[in-house]
Design an enzyme around this catalytic site. Structure first.
Site, PDB file in Angstrom:
ATOM      1  N   LEU A  32     -41.057 -19.800  27.260  1.00 46.29           N
ATOM      2  CA  LEU A  32     -41.655 -19.238  26.052  1.00 46.29           C
ATOM      3  C   LEU A  32     -41.247 -20.094  24.866  1.00 46.29           C
ATOM      4  O   LEU A  32     -40.308 -20.893  24.944  1.00 46.29           O
ATOM      5  CB  LEU A  32     -41.195 -17.795  25.859  1.00 46.29           C
ATOM      6  CG  LEU A  32     -41.652 -16.806  26.932  1.00 46.29           C
ATOM      7  CD1 LEU A  32     -41.013 -15.444  26.700  1.00 46.29           C
ATOM      8  CD2 LEU A  32     -43.169 -16.680  26.963  1.00 46.29           C
ATOM      9  N   SER A  33     -41.921 -19.904  23.740  1.00 45.08           N
ATOM     10  CA  SER A  33     -41.559 -20.719  22.575  1.00 45.08           C
ATOM     11  C   SER A  33     -40.115 -20.482  22.170  1.00 45.08           C
ATOM     12  O   SER A  33     -39.424 -21.402  21.734  1.00 45.08           O
ATOM     13  CB  SER A  33     -42.509 -20.447  21.403  1.00 45.08           C
ATOM     14  OG  SER A  33     -42.524 -19.081  21.072  1.00 45.08           O
ATOM     15  N   GLU A  34     -39.616 -19.232  22.320  1.00 41.24           N
ATOM     16  CA  GLU A  34     -38.200 -18.956  22.092  1.00 41.24           C
ATOM     17  C   GLU A  34     -37.671 -17.892  23.048  1.00 41.24           C
ATOM     18  O   GLU A  34     -38.408 -16.978  23.442  1.00 41.24           O
ATOM     19  CB  GLU A  34     -37.921 -18.492  20.649  1.00 41.24           C
ATOM     20  CG  GLU A  34     -37.877 -19.613  19.621  1.00 41.24           C
ATOM     21  CD  GLU A  34     -39.192 -19.782  18.901  1.00 41.24           C
ATOM     22  OE1 GLU A  34     -39.307 -20.728  18.104  1.00 41.24           O
ATOM     23  OE2 GLU A  34     -40.120 -18.993  19.151  1.00 41.24           O
ATOM     24  N   THR A  35     -36.409 -18.038  23.396  1.00 43.05           N
ATOM     25  CA  THR A  35     -35.637 -17.048  24.142  1.00 43.05           C
ATOM     26  C   THR A  35     -34.373 -16.782  23.347  1.00 43.05           C
ATOM     27  O   THR A  35     -33.752 -17.718  22.823  1.00 43.05           O
ATOM     28  CB  THR A  35     -35.275 -17.565  25.543  1.00 43.05           C
ATOM     29  OG1 THR A  35     -36.477 -17.836  26.263  1.00 43.05           O
ATOM     30  CG2 THR A  35     -34.440 -16.558  26.316  1.00 43.05           C
ATOM     31  N   HIS A  85     -40.263 -14.891  14.572  1.00 37.53           N
ATOM     32  CA  HIS A  85     -40.713 -13.903  15.559  1.00 37.53           C
ATOM     33  C   HIS A  85     -39.602 -13.542  16.542  1.00 37.53           C
ATOM     34  O   HIS A  85     -39.509 -12.369  16.946  1.00 37.53           O
ATOM     35  CB  HIS A  85     -42.002 -14.368  16.254  1.00 37.53           C
ATOM     36  CG  HIS A  85     -41.837 -15.010  17.584  1.00 37.53           C
ATOM     37  ND1 HIS A  85     -41.708 -16.366  17.744  1.00 37.53           N
ATOM     38  CD2 HIS A  85     -41.787 -14.466  18.836  1.00 37.53           C
ATOM     39  CE1 HIS A  85     -41.578 -16.637  19.035  1.00 37.53           C
ATOM     40  NE2 HIS A  85     -41.625 -15.515  19.725  1.00 37.53           N
TER      41      HIS A  85
END
Length: 288
Positions: free
Chosen positions: A43-46, A75
Site C-alpha cells: 500500500l502507499s503507506e503502512t 491519510h
C-alpha cells in the site's frame, strides 16, 4: 500475532478512499521488519502503533511506504486514528487525539462517533520554496502540460515534501499521463516525496481536483493524499489573493485509480487542517 486493520481514509464507502494498513501492536518490531511488512502490504503507506513517550501524547506512529519511512503523512494519520478509536485503544481528550511522529506532534480533532465520525488533523508547519525556471520547465516536461506561472509552483515541506503546481482546470488534471521514471529522478534530485497538482472544477461539491504522484517512493499515484492536499492548502493560501481572509473548500481525488475521495481543507492564519471520514475495510492478525 499482531492485530491490524486496513482502513480507507477520506471516504465513508469501503474501497473508495485511500487504504492504510495499521499494525496496532508494533512493539518489538525492528526498523527492517517494519519496512519488510510495508513492502509486503504494497500500500502507499503502512503504519505501526507504539506507546507514547510523554503524558501529553496518546500514541507514537511510524509511517512507511513500500520503500522508506516518512516523518508524516496525512491519510495514514487519519486512518490510524480511526483504527485506534474503533479498537478502543484510546479515547479523545477534550475532543482531540495527539499523535507523535517523525515530524513532531499532530493533533487530530474527533467529531461524532462510529460511521458518522469525522477526523481532522492540523498539518505541521510548512516550509515553502518557489521552483526555479529550469525546475518548472522540467516539471512541465514530466507532466506533459504547462502549469500556472502566476501562481508559481513550489516545494511544500510538511514532513512529507510535495512539489505543488496549479493547472488550468480539473479536466486537465484528470487527463495527465506523467512520465513516472523522469518524475522519480526529479523528486530524488529535489529531495521531494512526489508531485501534487490541482485544478478547479466548474461546479459540483468539490472546488478542486487533486492528483498526487510519488514514484520515487514506489507509489506511482496515491489515491487520496492527506499531506498532498494539506500542501496544496498551504500553496493556495500563499499564492491566491482570495486567501487573505482564509480558505475553506472541498477537494476530490482518486478518479483515475477508481476511487472517489473527499477531503475538507481549511487554511487560515498560516495554519492548515485536513479532514474527512474513514471506514474499516479489513481486519485480522499479522503472523509476524
Amino acid at each position: 500475532m499482531r492485530a491490524y486493520k486496513v482502513v480507507d481514509a477520506f471516504s465513508d464507502k469501503p474501497f473508495m478512499g485511500n487504504p492504510v494498513a495499521v499494525v496496532l501492536e508494533a512493539q518489538g518490531l525492528t526498523d527492517a521488519e517494519m519496512q519488510t511488512i510495508a513492502r509486503w502490504t504494497n500500500l502507499s503507506e503502512t503504519t505501526f502503533l507504539l506507546p507514547a513517550t510523554s503524558p501529553e501524547v496518546d500514541y507514537r506512529l511510524r509511517i512507511f511506504t513500500p520503500r522508506s519511512e516518512l516523518p508524516f503523512a496525512g491519510h495514514p494519520t487519519l486512518g490510524s486514528a480511526h483504527a485506534v478509536l474503533e479498537a478502543g485503544l484510546y479515547s479523545p481528550r477534550d475532543g482531540l487525539l495527539v499523535q507523535e511522529c517523525g515530524a513532531g506532534l499532530v493533533k487530530i480533532a474527533v467529531n461524532g462517533e462510529g460511521a458518522d465520525r469525522t477526523l481532522t488533523l492540523s498539518m505541521p508547519p510548512a516550509k515553502i520554496r518557489t521552483l526555479s525556471d529550469d525546475e518548472v520547465s522540467e516539471l512541465e516536461a514530466i507532466l506533459g502540460h504547462t502549469v500556472f506561472k502566476d501562481e508559481a509552483p513550489a516545494i511544500i515541506d510538511v514532513g512529507a515534501v510535495w512539489i505543488v503546481a496549479r493547472l488550468e482546470s480539473a479536466d486537465t488534471v484528470l487527463g495527465l499521463k506523467p512520465d513516472f521514471a523522469r518524475s522519480a529522478e526529479f523528486e530524488r534530485k529535489l529531495g521531494a516525496t512526489g508531485l501534487s497538482v490541482f485544478g478547479k472544477h466548474k461546479g459540483g461539491d468539490a472546488e478542486i481536483e487533486v492528483r498526487s504522484f510519488a514514484p520515487s517512493c514506489g507509489v506511482e499515484e496515491d489515491p487520496v493524499c492527506g499531506s498532498g492536499n494539506g500542501s496544496v492548502g498551504f500553496f493556495r493560501a500563499s499564492r491566491e489573493t482570495a486567501s487573505v481572509g482564509g480558505l475553506s473548500y472541498m477537494a476530490s481525488q482518486g478518479k483515475q485509480v477508481g476511487r472517489d475521495g473527499r477531503i475538507s481543507v481549511v487554511a487560515e492564519d498560516g495554519n492548515v487542517s485536513v479532514g474527512g471520514m474513514c471506514v474499516t475495510c479489513a481486519e485480522g492478525a499479522l503472523l509476524y
